[in-house]
Scaffold this active site. Structure first.
Site, mmCIF file in Angstrom:
data_model
loop_
_atom_site.group_PDB
_atom_site.id
_atom_site.type_symbol
_atom_site.label_atom_id
_atom_site.label_comp_id
_atom_site.label_asym_id
_atom_site.label_seq_id
_atom_site.Cartn_x
_atom_site.Cartn_y
_atom_site.Cartn_z
ATOM 1 N N PRO A 155 58.900 128.286 74.399
ATOM 2 C CG PRO A 155 59.451 128.442 72.124
ATOM 3 C CD PRO A 155 58.533 128.998 73.179
ATOM 4 N N GLY A 204 61.952 121.658 83.095
ATOM 5 C CA GLY A 204 63.276 122.268 83.001
ATOM 6 C C GLY A 204 64.104 121.931 84.222
ATOM 7 C CD GLU A 226 56.864 115.936 85.263
ATOM 8 O OE1 GLU A 226 57.832 115.163 85.283
ATOM 9 O OE2 GLU A 226 55.741 115.639 85.699
ATOM 10 C CG LEU A 227 61.700 120.511 88.580
ATOM 11 C CD1 LEU A 227 61.918 121.079 89.965
ATOM 12 C CD2 LEU A 227 61.543 121.628 87.561
ATOM 13 C CB CYS A 260 64.781 114.542 82.563
ATOM 14 S SG CYS A 260 63.395 113.682 81.822
ATOM 15 C CD GLU A 357 69.785 117.268 85.199
ATOM 16 O OE1 GLU A 357 69.621 118.485 85.303
ATOM 17 O OE2 GLU A 357 68.889 116.490 84.815
#
Ligand code: NAD
Length: 453
Positions: A155, A204, A226-227, A260, A357
């Protein structure tokens, strides 16, 4: 080494947590390797039953898990509970899709038959973020386990207690050594990805995703990344502006923007600028920080100081370059990482709010002369997670939607929806994808056997 998580609502330090040592990481990998064959040989229905009991345990522990998530990420407790229960229930569709994904396939040819079997990769690492610290990891842990991989889960350093609570629930119902927990920062994560593992499922940031891909290239370790995103929303002059404003506010501000697939940039056609901004400001002004009346949208603080600094820096950068602050924009003058729900207009493409972002509670609005300009600017990014387009001409907009360079695109509404569709990040928002039977195959390695007659 120890992690010292902080309560982002109060800045109080939580009890420190011991990190996993490098030796322990290797020992856990070896133990996961030793039992992987037996786990793979366990019939699918039994593997699924272990997972079902673990999912029931997570639901039974949901109050406790949500309490920890609330303490270490600041997420309002009801939302934390909803996420936890949703993460447990995500097992249902994973079982159905994985069962289909595991079914061998046959193709005949003139000299015989090719039969393709789908096998687990072996030992998998699942590395998760802090923004949905139950949902994002479990979305990868379930398919890993159902496929017959053994799992090491790390985690985020900002949400170790949520990770520990979930790992306790999982370990209770899985055979010994099928599942392990690794605690720590990126350093411990790096030890894990450099260890003798066969598959990495990572959720992340883009920067870490790239670092992991480089590291994985040493052994060509299989990868699912998966960004992050910089999701655009395009609003034509003839859109239902009230509806579009509702989506802009809800999507940009949910979970304090730490999502995200949140709307990160809104492009509105000049003819609709004034009424659209007015609607957005009115709706955003009604978003409550911390607690609200029944039915009101409530957001928590930024989950950590690092993320709060990024958001405040983006707001400051935009103001310095001439943007207009329509609402909010400040950190609250009290303990905790509280940032006001913010609306900014007059944005230009050079501003960080339009390029990087932000991951914060900001509705960022840029006015453009035409939808054509909006499409060009929306595509001028290295990200490609999702996008939406809003307007009165639904059929014409569909053709424009197809031009948006993102994995999930929608017209006049939310992205996705139907079960089983691939959720494939485009460009630098990821590598590989989840969703449906095809997504499940990412957790599997095909092996084709030819039978000649
Ligand atoms: P992050 O990249 O900083 O950290 C993610 C995880 O990677 C953490 O557990 C961290 O300890 C670990 N890590 C860091 N460096 C590592 C290394 N060198 N090797 C191995 N592990 C390492 O991301 P974050 O700040 O925790 O999460 C926020 C990001 O996640 C945002 O960019 C967000 O968009 C993205 N995200 C994407 C999705 C998606 O489905 N596409 C979902 C949620 C979050």
């Amino acid at each position: 080494m120890k992690l010292t998580p902080v309560n982002p609502r109060t800045e109080e330090l939580l009890e420190p947590v011991d990190c996993t040592t490098r030796e322990e990481v290797h020992e856990k990998v070896a133990r996961a390797r030793a039992v992987q064959g037996a786990w793979q040989a366990t019939p699918f229905e039994q593997r699924a039953e272990h997972c079902r009991r673990a999912a029931e345990q997570i639901e039974a522990d949901a109050d406790q898990i949500a309490g920890r998530m609330h303490a270490e990420t600041g997420k309002p407790v009801q939302q934390a509970r909803g996420e936890t229960v949703g993460a447990a229930r995500a097992l249902g569709s994973a079982v159905t899709d994985m069962q289909a994904a595991l079914a061998p396939e046959e193709r005949a040819f003139k000299d015989g038959l090719c039969r393709t079997h789908y096998l687990p990769h072996g030992v998998a690492a699942v590395i998760g973020p802090w923004n949905f610290p139950a949902y994002m990891p479990l979305e990868a842990i379930w398919p890993c386990l159902l496929a017959g991989n053994t799992v090491l889960f790390k985690p985020s350093e900002f949400s170790p207690y949520t990770g520990i609570a979930m790992a306790d629930a999982l370990a209770k119902h899985l055979p010994a050594d099928v599942f392990h927990l690794v605690l720590g920062t990126g350093e411990e994560g790096g030890w894990l990805t450099a260890a003798e593992i066969d598959f990495i499922a990572f959720v992340g940031s883009r920067a870490t995703g790239k670092a992991i891909m480089k590291q994985a290239s040493d052994r060509l370790c299989r990868l699912l990344l998966e960004l992050g995103g910089k999701d655009a929303m395009l609003v034509a002059h003839d859109a239902d502006l009230e509806q579009a404003a509702q989506f802009a506010v809800r999507s940009s501000l949910q979970n304090a923007g730490q999502v995200c697939v949140a709307v990160e940039r809104v492009y509105v056609e000049r003819a609709a600028e004034a009424p659209f901004i007015a609607h957005v400001v009115e709706l955003a002004a009604d978003v409550a920080l911390d607690a609200g009346r029944n039915g009101q949208m409530v957001i928590g603080p930024m989950s950590n100081a690092k993320q709060m600094r990024i958001v405040l820096d983006h707001i400051r950068d935009a103001l310095e370059k001439g943007a207009k602050l329509e609402l909010g924009g400040k950190r609250l003058d009290r303990a905790g990482y509280w940032v006001e729900p913010t609306v900014m207009s007059g944005l230009t493409p050079d501003m960080k709010l339009m390029r990087e972002e932000t991951f914060g509670p900001v509705v960022a609005i840029r006015t453009v002369d035409s939808l054509e300009d909006a499409i060009r600017e929306a595509n001028d990014t290295r990200y490609g997670l999702t996008a939406t387009i809003w307007g009165g001409q639904r059929d014409a907009l569909y053709a424009q939607a197809l031009r948006l360079e993102a994995g999930l695109v929608a017209v006049n509404g939310r992205q996705g929806g139907a079960p089983g569709v691939p959720r494939a990040p485009a460009k630098e928002s990821g590598f590989g994808f989840m969703g449906g039977v095809a997504g499940m195959r990412q957790f599997l390695q095909p092996r084709t056997v030819t039978i000649r007659t």
